[in-house]
Design a protein around this motif. Structure first.
Motif: not given
Length: 332
Positions: A202-213, A278-289
């Motif tokens: 479903g619709n999921v929001t994963i915050d930065t620094n949140q652990k993903i498996f 842990k989730m992250f984003t690319f600085t000044s590039v995209s909010d997705r990975i």
């Protein structure tokens, strides 16, 4: 009692027809519409009305996991002087079955191994068997027909798989089909915790620094002989796995020392490999990975498949060519 002459004559003709049918060598052959009953050297069989691929007996093969179906043209075998009832796989007890004018041979890695061997050539693993018939003579010479047709199911050892991060979370599967080869499924599945029971959906929001498996799983291979190894996993800000902007998570099967959040939880001891970060984003590039992994299948009979990340005990594996990447789409 007297019978009319016409009735006696009809009875004789009927009995004659029955006797003729019983003595007809073609009646029991059940030749198909593409075959015709013929005699070769005094033996009756189903001959061919047309002869496509006569050099290979019109061979057709299908592979799935550690099993294979291999069929040959019955009429072409007969015209080559081969008795289909005498053909068998490496194990003489594994004979063929006739269906619609073709002779089918089958093996798997469960109850019908049939003398199948498993080996690796460095870039692929192969299940190999052969259809054969010996000369049938123990003398110095023999004039009986013989045959040995080798066939195999071939699977690549290395694949690449991608998991883009988008709006909808859903498990996705990539199905790789290889011409004249076998096939198996790769899938990358995200989970919210280390139980690996219920994946994200479903619709999921994963915050930065949140652990993903993450689990990278292979379906369609024999789990008793093959394990999944993660060689490399990395992230990019777009769905191009070859993009020059990238962040490595796993390098040569071990966590990137520059990223202290990566843990390799399972690698090389089953058909499912697992890791977390842990989730992250690319600085000044995209909010997705977008997550990508290069997957290597390991054969147990070549030794231990488990990957050690201890520098003192770490084993080196042979370098294998990276094959065409397979992209799978799944998102959060």
């Amino acid at each position: 009692m007297e019978f009319p002459v016409g009735l006696c004559l009809s009875a004789l003709l009927l009995m004659s027809g029955v006797a003729k049918a019983q003595n007809d060598p073609c009646s029991a052959l059940e030749c198909t519409g593409n075959e015709e009953c013929i005699a070769i050297s005094g033996s009756y069989g189903c001959g061919c009305q047309s002869r496509p691929n006569s050099d290979s007996f019109d061979a057709v093969q299908s592979c799935a996991s550690s099993s294979s179906n291999f069929s040959l043209s019955r009429c072409q075998l007969f015209e080559a002087g081969l008795n289909v009832t005498s053909l068998h796989l490496n194990n003489p007890n594994c004979t063929g079955s006739i269906q619609n004018g073709r002779v089918f041979f089958y093996f798997d890695n469960d109850q019908n191994v049939c003398g199948t061997t498993l080996r690796s050539n460095g870039t692929h693993f192969l299940y190999e068997n052969s259809i054969q018939k010996g000369a049938g003579s123990h003398g110095l010479i023999s004039r009986n027909s013989w045959v040995n047709i080798n066939f195999s199911c071939v699977y690549p050892l290395i694949q690449s798989i991608s998991m883009p991060m988008a709006i909808q979370a859903a498990e996705s599967v990539v199905f790789k089909e290889f011409l004249n080869q076998g096939s198996y499924q790769l899938r990358m599945v995200p989970y919210p915790n280390n139980s690996f029971v219920v994946p994200y959906s479903g619709n999921v929001t994963i915050d930065t620094n949140q652990k993903i498996f993450v689990a990278v799983e292979v379906d369609g291979v024999d789990s008793s002989q093959i394990s999944t190894l993660l060689d490399h996993c990395w992230a990019t800000p777009s769905d191009d796995m070859n993009q020059n902007i990238r962040w490595d998570l796993i390098i040569n099967g071990c966590p990137n020392p520059r990223d202290g959040t990566v843990e390799v939880l399972q690698n090389g001891n089953s058909t499912s490999a697992r890791f977390s970060f842990k989730m992250f984003t690319f600085t000044s590039v995209s909010d997705r990975i977008y997550l990508h992994c290069e997957v290597h299948l390991c054969l147990h009979n070549l030794g231990s498949c488990e990957q050690s990340c201890n520098p003192q005990t770490r084993r080196k594996r042979r370098s294998l060519n990276r094959l065409e990447p397979a992209a799978v789409t799944m998102a959060f």
